[in-house]
Design a protein around this motif. Structure first.
Motif, PDB file in Angstrom:
ATOM      1  N   LYS A 118      56.163  58.085  86.970  1.00  0.00           N
ATOM      2  CA  LYS A 118      56.659  59.186  87.796  1.00  0.00           C
ATOM      3  C   LYS A 118      57.375  60.242  86.956  1.00  0.00           C
ATOM      4  O   LYS A 118      58.170  59.912  86.083  1.00  0.00           O
ATOM      5  CB  LYS A 118      57.640  58.636  88.832  1.00  0.00           C
ATOM      6  CG  LYS A 118      56.962  57.870  89.958  1.00  0.00           C
ATOM      7  CD  LYS A 118      57.914  57.712  91.128  1.00  0.00           C
ATOM      8  CE  LYS A 118      57.363  56.839  92.227  1.00  0.00           C
ATOM      9  NZ  LYS A 118      56.044  57.175  92.706  1.00  0.00           N
ATOM     10  N   VAL A 119      57.069  61.496  87.272  1.00  0.00           N
ATOM     11  CA  VAL A 119      57.732  62.615  86.602  1.00  0.00           C
ATOM     12  C   VAL A 119      58.239  63.566  87.676  1.00  0.00           C
ATOM     13  O   VAL A 119      57.496  63.924  88.600  1.00  0.00           O
ATOM     14  CB  VAL A 119      56.734  63.375  85.677  1.00  0.00           C
ATOM     15  CG1 VAL A 119      57.392  64.613  85.084  1.00  0.00           C
ATOM     16  CG2 VAL A 119      56.224  62.468  84.567  1.00  0.00           C
ATOM     17  N   ILE A 120      59.512  63.941  87.566  1.00  0.00           N
ATOM     18  CA  ILE A 120      60.037  64.999  88.457  1.00  0.00           C
ATOM     19  C   ILE A 120      60.240  66.243  87.603  1.00  0.00           C
ATOM     20  O   ILE A 120      60.842  66.177  86.522  1.00  0.00           O
ATOM     21  CB  ILE A 120      61.388  64.582  89.084  1.00  0.00           C
ATOM     22  CG1 ILE A 120      61.171  63.387  90.025  1.00  0.00           C
ATOM     23  CG2 ILE A 120      62.007  65.752  89.836  1.00  0.00           C
ATOM     24  CD1 ILE A 120      62.461  62.843  90.604  1.00  0.00           C
ATOM     25  N   VAL A 121      59.717  67.356  88.080  1.00  0.00           N
ATOM     26  CA  VAL A 121      59.927  68.621  87.378  1.00  0.00           C
ATOM     27  C   VAL A 121      60.792  69.498  88.271  1.00  0.00           C
ATOM     28  O   VAL A 121      60.418  69.795  89.415  1.00  0.00           O
ATOM     29  CB  VAL A 121      58.583  69.325  87.079  1.00  0.00           C
ATOM     30  CG1 VAL A 121      58.830  70.670  86.408  1.00  0.00           C
ATOM     31  CG2 VAL A 121      57.699  68.443  86.194  1.00  0.00           C
ATOM     32  N   VAL A 122      61.950  69.888  87.770  1.00  0.00           N
ATOM     33  CA  VAL A 122      62.812  70.788  88.533  1.00  0.00           C
ATOM     34  C   VAL A 122      62.514  72.213  88.094  1.00  0.00           C
ATOM     35  O   VAL A 122      62.746  72.586  86.945  1.00  0.00           O
ATOM     36  CB  VAL A 122      64.306  70.456  88.301  1.00  0.00           C
ATOM     37  CG1 VAL A 122      65.188  71.453  89.057  1.00  0.00           C
ATOM     38  CG2 VAL A 122      64.596  69.029  88.736  1.00  0.00           C
ATOM     39  N   GLY A 123      61.959  73.005  89.019  1.00  0.00           N
ATOM     40  CA  GLY A 123      61.625  74.398  88.729  1.00  0.00           C
ATOM     41  C   GLY A 123      60.120  74.617  88.691  1.00  0.00           C
ATOM     42  O   GLY A 123      59.408  73.929  87.956  1.00  0.00           O
ATOM     43  N   ALA A 124      59.665  75.546  89.539  1.00  0.00           N
ATOM     44  CA  ALA A 124      58.223  75.859  89.586  1.00  0.00           C
ATOM     45  C   ALA A 124      57.938  77.191  88.909  1.00  0.00           C
ATOM     46  O   ALA A 124      57.090  77.967  89.346  1.00  0.00           O
ATOM     47  CB  ALA A 124      57.748  75.868  91.037  1.00  0.00           C
TER      48      ALA A 124
END
Ligand code: FAD
Ligand code: UDP
Length: 381
Positions: A3-9
């Motif tokens: 799992k990877v969470i990316v904050v900011g699109a």
């Protein structure tokens, strides 16, 4: 699945999300804004004109890897950016070049300075204003002082709230003086605008079966850091968090807010086919705003209306958007303290303009995201 969470699109987040998704990871992208693309967000207005929400963004790079990567998600329109400076009504090219020299100085004097510059600095070279200003030749110094006073000093004071010397070379060298007739703002090999805009480009990057994107979702509410561990919605999270937001915010401003410049944009639609002779005009000697950009000059647009934006720069307060990190020594030292805190979290990776407190162009944002991915391979189960 890893799992990877990316904050900011924004561009940084979208690039890294796409790369890990293609490795087979399960990627969640969250952004507190209601829109994709971070500061490169754009939209088509009711007149069919592509407007950039956070000011003029022109893609330019010498990095083939970055260009090739982005080309997977967009077609391009050739666009070579030109900028003029308005000196109390007179328009001269920026970067300042030999055309400007002959426009502003009497012909014989201009010729003498031109010859001197070629002999003592070089023909066709790009030279930073701060080094030209301390040249050993008095006449070159006098010329440099003129350019400094009319192109750099007031604009920089407006934009940054400090003079060029205080700001330092890293920023000032972005716009050198051209000892040639080159009148393009950038001389990079690849200079384009994405055919359907930057938002469409980012949307396509995030369109992957392994990516879930949640807008209007604030990481500061969902993610908590404590004693080397990351928590998602109150539960320990053992995947990787790639964070592209403000580092000082992530650590509750423990060492104070990092200074930024913010901008106020004033958009105006005009019933004109053209408002100004170039896409951007910098107001380097007067006015409160720094520059006016005209979006219809960036891409093919309808011809009976035009949209301009004026930019007003100001210090970034609690409620304003942070746009430009101010890369001076004391701020970088403050940033370093936050970085030490972040290093205490093995599964936290910092990326992008805000998390790295770095004044980067789009191509460097993408390059850094590719490097982060390549240097941190995930072993996907
Ligand atoms: P951002 O675009 O800032 O994206 C960060 C995202 O993270 C944002 O969407 C934000 O909402 C989100 N976020 C932050 N905190 C949280 C949180 N707690 N929870 C959820 N989401 C969060 N570059 C060029 O190459 N050419 C140009 O012509 C150019 N012009 C520019 C003009 C202006 C006025 C500015 C300000 C910049 C310009 N740039 C230009 C630089 C370019 O904007 C950046 O390189 C690029 O946007 C960096 O992308 P990023 O993803 O790192 O950051
Ligand atoms: N600059 C200036 N006069 C100009 C153009 C640029 O003084 O006409 C200075 C100013 O300090 C600016 C910096 O050079 O912030 C970098 O300019 P650039 O165009 O790269 O700024 P950006 O597009 O990132 O705002």
């Amino acid at each position: 699945m890893k799992k990877v969470i990316v904050v900011g699109a924004g561009l940084s987040g979208a690039t890294v999300a796409r790369l890990y998704a293609e490795d087979g990871a399960d990627v969640l992208v969250m952004d507190r804004r209601a829109t994709l693309g971070g500061n490169v967000h754009d939209y088509v207005d009711k007149n069919g004109i592509t407007v950039q929400t956070y000011g003029p963004h022109i893609f330019h790079t010498n990095k083939r890897q970055v260009f090739d990567f982005l080309s997977r998600f967009t077609e391009w329109e050739k666009y070579e950016h030109k900028v003029l400076a308005n000196l109390n009504g007179q328009l001269v090219p920026v970067p300042f070049n030999l055309t400007g020299l002959y426009q502003l100085f009497p012909k014989e004097k201009a010729k003498r300075i031109n010859d001197l510059l070629v002999a003592q600095v070089g023909e066709g070279v790009k030279v930073p204003i701060l080094s030209l200003k301390s040249h050993e030749n008095a006449e070159i110094r006098e010329f440099a002082q003129f350019v400094y006073d009319n192109i750099f000093y007031k604009y920089t004071k407006k934009q940054w709230g400090m003079p060029p010397e205080a700001l330092g070379e890293q920023v000032m060298n972005r716009v050198p003086v051209y000892l040639s007739y080159e009148d393009r703002y950038f001389t990079d090999e690849f200079q384009y605008m994405p055919k359907n805009g930057f938002t469409a480009l980012v949307e396509k990057m995030l369109c992957h079966p392994n990516i879930t994107t949640k807008l209007c979702t604030d990481a500061s509410k969902a993610i908590a850091l404590k004693d080397g561990k990351i928590y998602l919605d109150g539960r320990a999270f053992d995947g990787t968090v790639i964070y592209t937001g403000r580092i000082d915010e992530l650590f509750s401003y423990r060492f104070g807010a990092l200074p930024y410049r913010s901008l106020k944009f004033k958009f105006i639609t005009k019933n004109l086919t053209s408002y100004q002779p170039s896409a951007v005009v910098n107001y380097t000697t007067d006015k409160r705003f720094t520059r006016i950009s005209e979006f219809t000059k960036f891409t093919c647009s309808p011809k009976n209306k035009t949209v301009i934006v004026k930019e007003f720069s100001r210090a970034c307060g609690k409620k304003s958007e942070p746009y430009y990190p101010i890369p001076i020594e004391q701020n970088l030292a403050q940033y370093a303290k936050y970085k030490i805190l972040a290093n205490g979290y093995a599964n936290l990776k910092l990326l992008g303009r805000l998390a790295n407190y770095k004044y980067v162009n789009m191509d460097v944002a993408v390059e850094d995201a590719i490097a982060l991915h390549d240097n941190n391979p995930l072993i996907v189960e």
